[in-house]
Design a protein around this motif. Sequence first.
Motif, PDB file in Angstrom:
ATOM      1  N   SER A 122       0.773  -1.178  -0.044  1.00 31.08           N
ATOM      2  CA  SER A 122      -0.010   0.033   0.043  1.00 31.08           C
ATOM      3  C   SER A 122       0.960   1.229  -0.218  1.00 31.08           C
ATOM      4  O   SER A 122       0.528   2.204  -0.632  1.00 31.08           O
ATOM      5  N   THR A 161       4.004   1.716  -1.329  1.00 30.03           N
ATOM      6  CA  THR A 161       4.618   1.785  -2.448  1.00 30.03           C
ATOM      7  C   THR A 161       3.552   2.255  -3.487  1.00 30.03           C
ATOM      8  O   THR A 161       3.932   2.902  -4.321  1.00 30.03           O
ATOM      9  N   ARG A 162       2.266   1.520  -3.608  1.00 30.77           N
ATOM     10  CA  ARG A 162       1.290   2.190  -4.422  1.00 30.77           C
ATOM     11  C   ARG A 162       1.023   3.743  -4.358  1.00 30.77           C
ATOM     12  O   ARG A 162       0.706   4.337  -5.258  1.00 30.77           O
ATOM     13  N   ARG A 163       1.008   4.048  -3.003  1.00 33.24           N
ATOM     14  CA  ARG A 163       0.598   5.389  -2.929  1.00 33.24           C
ATOM     15  C   ARG A 163       1.621   6.447  -3.506  1.00 33.24           C
ATOM     16  O   ARG A 163       1.151   7.391  -3.933  1.00 33.24           O
ATOM     17  N   ARG A 219       3.638   5.571  -5.834  1.00 38.48           N
ATOM     18  CA  ARG A 219       3.333   5.335  -7.497  1.00 38.48           C
ATOM     19  C   ARG A 219       2.584   6.142  -8.002  1.00 38.48           C
ATOM     20  O   ARG A 219       2.819   6.602  -9.052  1.00 38.48           O
ATOM     21  N   ASP A 220       1.569   6.222  -7.249  1.00 41.89           N
ATOM     22  CA  ASP A 220       0.299   7.044  -7.729  1.00 41.89           C
ATOM     23  C   ASP A 220       0.727   8.710  -7.904  1.00 41.89           C
ATOM     24  O   ASP A 220       0.151   9.370  -8.820  1.00 41.89           O
ATOM     25  N   LEU A 248       6.352  -6.810  -6.412  1.00 39.13           N
ATOM     26  CA  LEU A 248       5.474  -5.495  -6.311  1.00 39.13           C
ATOM     27  C   LEU A 248       6.167  -4.726  -7.337  1.00 39.13           C
ATOM     28  O   LEU A 248       5.591  -3.892  -8.186  1.00 39.13           O
ATOM     29  N   LEU A 306       4.104  -3.266 -10.682  1.00 38.17           N
ATOM     30  CA  LEU A 306       4.040  -1.361 -10.867  1.00 38.17           C
ATOM     31  C   LEU A 306       4.969  -0.784 -11.925  1.00 38.17           C
ATOM     32  O   LEU A 306       4.873   0.164 -12.259  1.00 38.17           O
TER      33      LEU A 306
END
Length: 425
Positions: free
Chosen positions: A163, A165-167, A169-170, A202, A206
Amino acid sequence: MTITQLIRNGLVIDTEPEPVVLGRADVRIEGDVIAEVGPGLPEVPGAQVIDATGRIVLPGFVDTHRHTWQAAIRAAAPDVDFPGYLRRVIGEYAPRFRPEDVHAGNLAGALECLDAGVTTLLDWSHIQLTPDHTESAVRALRESGVRAVFGYCHGGDPAGLASGTRRVRDQLPDASGLVTMALAALGPEIAGPERALAEWRLAAELGLPVTAHLGHTPDGAADGLAFLESKGLLDVPTTFVHALHYTDEHFKRIAANGGSVSLAPVDEMNLAMGYPATGRIRAAGIPAGLGADTVVCSPGDMFSLMRAVHLLERGRPGGAGLGFTTRDALRMATIEGAEVLGMADVVGSLRPGKQADLMLLRTDTLGMAAAHDPIGAVVLNADLGCVETVMVAGRVVKSGGQLLHHDLATVLTALARSAGAVART
């Protein structure tokens, strides 16, 4: 409206495919892109002209591994070994960092890079104590004007890796901006194979490259490499930071998997981590770049790093490293560093079509005058005082030897305040 700039009558050094002195020439820049390089380029009505007479024009340096947030604790551990660094910096100082301390360190550290002609850096950021810490780090990079790859290393609860890392990446969704993203991994040598499996998978999901401290311990190097190979994780572009304890056979396998290496020669020697394997890495055909790593025990400028890697390789017993040249050192600091970061089509040389990231070095100083070999002089003689003009994406960020666009007094005051807070006893 696209702005045209003409850099006139400089002594131009390009670095692709190998460093070469092009002689007296001009550089035409259209917007953020290098459009043409050559002698006697025609005048362009309305162009902004930079007189480079008596100056060396060359690409901006590329730093492939730097813990930028540590600018607030410079020289905090000048005479310790690697375990001592971990105890003092990671164990004592890092937990005291507030988001505002991360911002102060990252902004000052990035400006330090620009001041020294480093126009691109990989910020290996392992100070993600909270989302606010992360936001502060990214915001500082953006404010600085440097071209940066933000290497996000998730901290805290491992369950939050995906979560977190995705944050980020966004916020950094692609490679079109000055600040882009990589995944800075702790596995398999630091945090174990299970963490590595999650990190590399991951990153693949991504579309991120991975940068990780690999081969930096004698015990973990071979096992860590074997694990990454066995799981097919090296299909993800991976930079092996330090890569000190691999055999020639290991390097052949890294090369076959498309890996790259980041060397921090001063840091590696000062912390007694091992002797940089520069010659063997490059002989295996692996792109190798340079990194300051941390200013707690190393200099922050590329001139020092080029000299260190040149000295250490040529100083091998029995003349084993005498084939390494100043041209090799400059290549590692520019186009080869760009290859390590996967940005060789963007920066690292003065080829038309690339981003206009470059610098002008003075030659009218006692330390640079009458240089017979300009490339040798850049590597062996130049220093921060020679860096007169720096440009990133066509934007002049340093001119007349002074950084532009920032109130340095305010930056330094914030840094001093942060240093006092995190280094308290």
